[in-house]
Design a protein around this motif. Structure first.
Motif, PDB file in Angstrom:
ATOM      1  N   VAL A   1       0.838  -1.199   0.000  1.00  0.00           N
ATOM      2  CA  VAL A   1       0.000   0.000   0.000  1.00  0.00           C
ATOM      3  C   VAL A   1       0.872   1.248   0.000  1.00  0.00           C
ATOM      4  N   ARG A   2       0.512   2.231  -0.834  1.00  0.00           N
ATOM      5  CA  ARG A   2       1.218   3.508  -0.849  1.00  0.00           C
ATOM      6  C   ARG A   2       0.261   4.698  -0.703  1.00  0.00           C
ATOM      7  N   ILE A   3      -1.026   4.417  -0.512  1.00  0.00           N
ATOM      8  CA  ILE A   3      -2.018   5.464  -0.280  1.00  0.00           C
ATOM      9  C   ILE A   3      -2.839   5.063   0.941  1.00  0.00           C
ATOM     10  N   LEU A   4      -2.971   5.987   1.895  1.00  0.00           N
ATOM     11  CA  LEU A   4      -3.749   5.762   3.109  1.00  0.00           C
ATOM     12  C   LEU A   4      -4.861   6.786   3.212  1.00  0.00           C
TER      13      LEU A   4
ATOM     14  N   ILE B   1       1.397   8.286   0.617  1.00  0.00           N
ATOM     15  CA  ILE B   1       0.557   9.470   0.694  1.00  0.00           C
ATOM     16  C   ILE B   1      -0.608   9.190   1.639  1.00  0.00           C
ATOM     17  N   PHE B   2      -0.915  10.135   2.505  1.00  0.00           N
ATOM     18  CA  PHE B   2      -2.065  10.022   3.406  1.00  0.00           C
ATOM     19  C   PHE B   2      -3.022  11.161   3.085  1.00  0.00           C
ATOM     20  N   VAL B   3      -4.212  10.814   2.594  1.00  0.00           N
ATOM     21  CA  VAL B   3      -5.251  11.794   2.296  1.00  0.00           C
ATOM     22  C   VAL B   3      -6.302  11.701   3.389  1.00  0.00           C
ATOM     23  N   SER B   4      -6.357  12.700   4.254  1.00  0.00           N
ATOM     24  CA  SER B   4      -7.283  12.703   5.389  1.00  0.00           C
ATOM     25  C   SER B   4      -8.729  12.807   4.916  1.00  0.00           C
TER      26      SER B   4
ATOM     27  N   PHE C   1      -2.154  15.247   3.109  1.00  0.00           N
ATOM     28  CA  PHE C   1      -3.100  16.191   2.505  1.00  0.00           C
ATOM     29  C   PHE C   1      -4.425  16.130   3.259  1.00  0.00           C
ATOM     30  N   ARG C   2      -5.051  17.318   3.451  1.00  0.00           N
ATOM     31  CA  ARG C   2      -6.327  17.362   4.168  1.00  0.00           C
ATOM     32  C   ARG C   2      -7.394  18.059   3.317  1.00  0.00           C
ATOM     33  N   PRO C   3      -8.157  17.296   2.528  1.00  0.00           N
ATOM     34  CA  PRO C   3      -9.279  17.893   1.809  1.00  0.00           C
ATOM     35  C   PRO C   3     -10.475  18.195   2.711  1.00  0.00           C
TER      36      PRO C   3
END
Length: 404
Positions: free
Chosen positions: A105-108, A130-133, A151-153
């Motif tokens: 896994v490379r995206i959380l 990458i961690f996208v909140s 990143f926090r969208p």
């Protein structure tokens, strides 16, 4: 008991494969060979479990939509890998690392609590991930604790508090007390609220903090009642929020002062019924928004689940849409390329236009003040009473406070 084979349980395999198998038969040959793996170390048990359940459902809904339409990047399917963290930061880091090392896994996404996120972000560079909140509120995540791969969208805690503070500027309330959960998000949001109250010339009388998992709020409620405040600001979520509102009604706290809340979570409103009526606060996503993207989302959600999407479901779904746009823009899921694509990304979201700022990776977006009232079905629901533009709601780059 489930047996592990090479560190993977049968349950993990079934959960990971569930979204992929929902794809059309015509594309399953591509799926098995090269899916886009997204890790979800998500609390669905413990005090934050009700929030995590909403976030997980939003991810699954988004992935099913993408897979049914043929996937991303020329037919690659979304594969969600889920692990329950129970809301424990150490467990969250461990399970995220297992996903990275074991499953590639490379995206959380869908990490629930801010203390879990704060524990995870220092590891992202090492993991090349990458961690996208989709939920994390602590302002430090896009401030002093910012790392390049986070990143926090979603709406941050300071942004939710700012919405309430903007609404209070036109209210007759003069003195305030607060209660927050005793961890990163609770303290951070209460600090912002105190500053906003004092800046507007009102009085902040103090605050108390309850440990996560508190069931008896009677002593806290007594202290709040005795404070002499006109309003009490709540920074609570999940089971703690349910318990507080239920007991506050028994003590008739709402008759003595206005109850204000950072988040008007529909699951809590449904669980507490009339005890939530009259609450004024912010909503990260009110499903009554009158724009085409929101209407399309609500209609599709109702067709799938037979009900309207709730706040955390909408906020996490928006984060998934940002992630999707970033992948499409990058033409890749390689970490460096995806990070570059997400910086400065602009999309028309279910809440309106959103920009992921390159300077701190916070999503600039509008804010919504709501009041909890009875809906046509007699159940409590948050109704929008004021809207504020992104320029008023989003703090300056890498900041948690506001100057105006």
């Amino acid at each position: 008991m489930l047996k592990r084979a090479g560190g993977i349980t049968r349950r993990t395999v079934l959960q990971s494969a569930s979204v992929v198998l929902a794809a059309p038969a015509a594309v399953r040959g591509v799926v098995a060979a090269d899916p886009i793996k997204i890790g979800m170390p998500c609390a669905v048990t413990g005090a934050a479990g009700s929030v995590g359940t909403q976030m997980r459902r939003a991810c699954e809904f988004w992935a099913k939509q993408v897979n049914t339409k043929g996937g991303l990047l020329g037919g690659r399917q979304i594969q969600l890998l889920f692990e329950d963290t129970g809301g424990n930061p150490a467990t969250c880091v461990r399970k995220a690392q297992e996903m990275v090392e074991r499953d590639g896994v490379r995206i959380l996404t869908a990490i629930v609590a801010s203390n879990e996120a704060l524990a995870t972000v220092p590891k992202l560079a090492e993991w090349d991930a990458i961690f996208v909140s989709g939920d994390n509120g602590d302002g430090r995540l896009t401030g002093e604790s910012l790392v390049p791969n986070f990143f926090r969208p979603n709406v941050s805690g300071p942004m939710g508090t700012r919405v309430v503070a903007l609404w209070l500027r036109d209210s007759p309330l003069k003195a305030f007390y607060g209660i927050g959960m005793d961890y990163a998000w609770g303290h951070n949001s209460m600090d912002v609220f105190e500053q906003e109250v004092k800046k507007s010339g009102r009085t902040f009388l103090g605050a108390v903090y309850s440990p996560i998992g508190t069931k008896d709020f009677s002593t806290y409620i007594t202290k709040i009642r005795q404070s002499g405040a006109d309003g009490v600001y709540l920074v609570l979520s999940g089971d703690d929020y349910n318990a507080f509102l239920t007991q506050a009604k028994q003590y008739r706290l709402g008759d003595k002062m206005q109850m204000l809340t950072e988040i008007a979570d529909e699951l809590v409103l449904q669980a507490t019924g009339d005890a939530s009526l009259g609450l004024i606060g912010s909503s990260r996503y009110p499903n009554s928004l009158d724009n085409p993207k929101s209407k399309e989302f609500v209609a599709a959600w109702k067709a799938e689940y037979g009900k309207e999407p709730w706040m955390f479901e909408g906020d996490q779904y928006q984060s998934c849409m940002v992630l999707q746009a970033g992948i499409e823009k990058a033409g890749s899921v390689e970490t460096a390329k995806l990070r570059a694509a997400l910086e400065g990304l602009q999309i028309d979201s279910i809440k309106g236009p959103i920009t992921i700022r390159a300077c701190d990776h916070q999503g600039e977006q509008p804010g919504f003040a709501v009041k909890v009232e009875k809906g046509p079905d007699g159940k409590p629901r948050p109704n929008v009473i004021a809207s504020y533009p992104a320029s008023k709601v989003t703090p300056a780059c890498k900041q948690m406070t506001y100057t105006d």
